[in-house]
Write a protein that holds these residues in place. Structure first.
Motif, PDB file in Angstrom:
ATOM      1  N   ALA A 135       0.848  -1.204   0.000  1.00 62.83           N
ATOM      2  CA  ALA A 135       0.000   0.000   0.000  1.00 62.83           C
ATOM      3  C   ALA A 135       0.878   1.246   0.000  1.00 62.83           C
ATOM      4  CB  ALA A 135      -0.904  -0.007   1.234  1.00 62.83           C
ATOM      5  N   GLY A 136       0.277   2.362  -0.288  1.00 61.90           N
ATOM      6  CA  GLY A 136       0.989   3.629  -0.214  1.00 61.90           C
ATOM      7  C   GLY A 136       1.282   4.014   1.222  1.00 61.90           C
ATOM      8  N   LEU A 137       2.101   5.027   1.378  1.00 59.33           N
ATOM      9  CA  LEU A 137       2.518   5.455   2.710  1.00 59.33           C
ATOM     10  C   LEU A 137       1.643   6.563   3.294  1.00 59.33           C
ATOM     11  CD1 LEU A 137       6.377   5.516   2.119  1.00 59.33           C
ATOM     12  CD2 LEU A 137       5.009   3.719   3.204  1.00 59.33           C
ATOM     13  N   ALA A 138       0.783   7.168   2.498  1.00 60.95           N
ATOM     14  CA  ALA A 138       0.001   8.320   2.954  1.00 60.95           C
ATOM     15  C   ALA A 138      -0.897   8.003   4.139  1.00 60.95           C
ATOM     16  CB  ALA A 138      -0.832   8.877   1.801  1.00 60.95           C
ATOM     17  N   GLY A 139      -1.320   6.755   4.295  1.00 60.38           N
ATOM     18  CA  GLY A 139      -2.193   6.385   5.398  1.00 60.38           C
ATOM     19  C   GLY A 139      -1.471   6.026   6.673  1.00 60.38           C
ATOM     20  N   VAL A 140      -0.147   6.011   6.650  1.00 61.82           N
ATOM     21  CA  VAL A 140       0.645   5.672   7.842  1.00 61.82           C
ATOM     22  C   VAL A 140       0.832   6.944   8.664  1.00 61.82           C
ATOM     23  CG1 VAL A 140       2.837   4.777   8.704  1.00 61.82           C
ATOM     24  CG2 VAL A 140       1.817   3.810   6.619  1.00 61.82           C
ATOM     25  N   ARG A 141       0.415   6.912   9.915  1.00 61.95           N
ATOM     26  CA  ARG A 141       0.541   8.083  10.787  1.00 61.95           C
ATOM     27  C   ARG A 141       1.959   8.198  11.353  1.00 61.95           C
ATOM     28  NH1 ARG A 141      -3.200   6.859  15.272  1.00 61.95           N
ATOM     29  NH2 ARG A 141      -2.644   4.767  14.645  1.00 61.95           N
ATOM     30  N   GLY A 142       2.444   9.423  11.457  1.00 61.96           N
ATOM     31  CA  GLY A 142       3.714   9.680  12.124  1.00 61.96           C
ATOM     32  C   GLY A 142       4.942   9.468  11.280  1.00 61.96           C
ATOM     33  N   ILE A 143       4.839   9.738   9.973  1.00 61.98           N
ATOM     34  CA  ILE A 143       6.016   9.566   9.123  1.00 61.98           C
ATOM     35  C   ILE A 143       6.201  10.758   8.196  1.00 61.98           C
ATOM     36  CG2 ILE A 143       5.926   7.039   9.144  1.00 61.98           C
ATOM     37  CD1 ILE A 143       4.815   7.209   6.230  1.00 61.98           C
ATOM     38  N   ALA A 144       7.394  10.847   7.622  1.00 63.28           N
ATOM     39  CA  ALA A 144       7.702  11.765   6.533  1.00 63.28           C
ATOM     40  C   ALA A 144       8.291  10.925   5.413  1.00 63.28           C
ATOM     41  CB  ALA A 144       8.702  12.825   6.980  1.00 63.28           C
ATOM     42  N   PHE A 145       7.940  11.263   4.181  1.00 62.36           N
ATOM     43  CA  PHE A 145       8.461  10.552   3.019  1.00 62.36           C
ATOM     44  C   PHE A 145       8.411  11.472   1.808  1.00 62.36           C
ATOM     45  CE2 PHE A 145       3.963   9.765   3.232  1.00 62.36           C
ATOM     46  CZ  PHE A 145       3.513   9.800   1.921  1.00 62.36           C
ATOM     47  N   ARG A 146       9.163  11.101   0.763  1.00 61.93           N
ATOM     48  CA  ARG A 146       9.171  11.904  -0.455  1.00 61.93           C
ATOM     49  C   ARG A 146       7.894  11.654  -1.244  1.00 61.93           C
ATOM     50  NH1 ARG A 146      13.749   9.423  -0.090  1.00 61.93           N
ATOM     51  NH2 ARG A 146      15.568  10.595   0.538  1.00 61.93           N
ATOM     52  N   GLU A 147       7.327  12.751  -1.771  1.00 65.08           N
ATOM     53  CA  GLU A 147       6.140  12.624  -2.603  1.00 65.08           C
ATOM     54  C   GLU A 147       6.106  13.798  -3.583  1.00 65.08           C
ATOM     55  OE1 GLU A 147       1.825  11.284  -1.476  1.00 65.08           O
ATOM     56  OE2 GLU A 147       1.994  13.441  -1.096  1.00 65.08           O
ATOM     57  N   GLU A 148       6.010  13.491  -4.856  1.00 67.33           N
ATOM     58  CA  GLU A 148       5.880  14.506  -5.912  1.00 67.33           C
ATOM     59  C   GLU A 148       6.934  15.612  -5.788  1.00 67.33           C
ATOM     60  OE1 GLU A 148       1.823  15.855  -5.962  1.00 67.33           O
ATOM     61  OE2 GLU A 148       1.073  13.796  -6.026  1.00 67.33           O
ATOM     62  N   GLY A 149       8.189  15.229  -5.634  1.00 64.64           N
ATOM     63  CA  GLY A 149       9.274  16.185  -5.580  1.00 64.64           C
ATOM     64  C   GLY A 149       9.428  16.927  -4.267  1.00 64.64           C
ATOM     65  N   GLY A 150       8.589  16.627  -3.294  1.00 65.19           N
ATOM     66  CA  GLY A 150       8.682  17.280  -1.993  1.00 65.19           C
ATOM     67  C   GLY A 150       8.651  16.252  -0.884  1.00 65.19           C
ATOM     68  N   VAL A 151       8.415  16.715   0.313  1.00 64.13           N
ATOM     69  CA  VAL A 151       8.319  15.829   1.478  1.00 64.13           C
ATOM     70  C   VAL A 151       6.919  15.944   2.047  1.00 64.13           C
ATOM     71  CG1 VAL A 151       9.150  15.411   3.825  1.00 64.13           C
ATOM     72  CG2 VAL A 151      10.772  15.981   2.020  1.00 64.13           C
ATOM     73  N   ARG A 152       6.299  14.805   2.259  1.00 65.61           N
ATOM     74  CA  ARG A 152       4.985  14.768   2.884  1.00 65.61           C
ATOM     75  C   ARG A 152       5.135  14.292   4.330  1.00 65.61           C
ATOM     76  NH1 ARG A 152      -0.591  11.994   0.790  1.00 65.61           N
ATOM     77  NH2 ARG A 152      -1.824  12.609   2.592  1.00 65.61           N
ATOM     78  N   ILE A 153       4.510  14.991   5.240  1.00 65.44           N
ATOM     79  CA  ILE A 153       4.519  14.608   6.655  1.00 65.44           C
ATOM     80  C   ILE A 153       3.081  14.273   7.037  1.00 65.44           C
ATOM     81  CG2 ILE A 153       5.012  15.334   9.016  1.00 65.44           C
ATOM     82  CD1 ILE A 153       7.192  17.171   7.841  1.00 65.44           C
ATOM     83  N   THR A 154       2.874  13.058   7.500  1.00 63.56           N
ATOM     84  CA  THR A 154       1.516  12.618   7.848  1.00 63.56           C
ATOM     85  C   THR A 154       1.178  13.041   9.272  1.00 63.56           C
ATOM     86  OG1 THR A 154       2.234  10.448   8.664  1.00 63.56           O
ATOM     87  CG2 THR A 154       1.714  10.619   6.296  1.00 63.56           C
ATOM     88  N   ALA A 155      -0.098  12.944   9.594  1.00 67.79           N
ATOM     89  CA  ALA A 155      -0.553  13.279  10.942  1.00 67.79           C
ATOM     90  C   ALA A 155       0.078  12.349  11.963  1.00 67.79           C
ATOM     91  CB  ALA A 155      -2.083  13.177  11.021  1.00 67.79           C
ATOM     92  N   ARG A 156       0.288  12.837  13.155  1.00 67.48           N
ATOM     93  CA  ARG A 156       0.872  11.990  14.195  1.00 67.48           C
ATOM     94  C   ARG A 156      -0.155  11.033  14.730  1.00 67.48           C
ATOM     95  NH1 ARG A 156       5.613  14.625  17.595  1.00 67.48           N
ATOM     96  NH2 ARG A 156       6.794  15.365  15.848  1.00 67.48           N
TER      97      ARG A 156
END
Length: 156
Positions: A135-156
């Motif tokens: 699965a994708g990483l967007a649903g994982v809480r408490g992480i940062a990862f690269r997405e579309e040339g930037g960094v996405r930080i999910t909710a804690r």
């Protein structure tokens, strides 16, 4: 899902103590049905050959390390080695240093896929399940990862 957790070498001489943070993560992962191995490089001398042997034997889908400021360089170096030796594994670093420098850490280490932010017991289980499911990483809480040339930080 098989997971390798790494305690990087510590740059000062002191009596080694068990990596309790990684032990807590391992316990949470095992309770969720995952197979975990902790590699403690404070008490086991590091070599790329040793890491290659562990990776070949375990075949982890996720390789993680912990880092405080004094160990961040060692943690990122072993993560880079792990990614080169097992490119299909998702790599993650957690701990106090990266919690405050998530985007900078991702920028500094192209081999690093994910930064775990804050307390990791729930996050690492969610991450392990997401990796296992493909699965994708967007649903994982408490992480940062690269997405579309930037960094996405999910909710804690």
């Amino acid at each position: 899902m098989r997971i390798l957790l790494i305690n990087p070498v510590y740059p000062i001489s002191e009596t080694p103590s068990p990596p309790l943070g990684l032990a807590y993560l391992a316990a949470a992962l095992e309770a969720a049905g995952m197979e975990v191995r902790v590699l403690d490089l404070v008490v086991r001398p590091y070599s790329e050959e040793m890491l290659a042997a562990v990776l070949d034997e375990l075949r982890p889908g996720l390789v993680g390390a912990t880092a405080v400021t004094m160990t961040i360089d060692a943690a990122l170096a072993v993560i880079a080695d792990a990614k080169r030796l097992r490119p299909e594994a998702v790599t993650v670093v957690g701990g106090p240093h990266v919690t405050f420098c998530a985007a900078e850490t991702l920028a500094a280490c192209p081999a690093l896929d994910v930064v775990a932010i804050g307390e990791g017991e729930e996050t690492v289980v969610e991450l392990g399940r997401a990796v296992q499911a493909g699965a994708g990483l967007a649903g994982v809480r408490g992480i940062a990862f690269r997405e579309e040339g930037g960094v996405r930080i999910t909710a804690r």
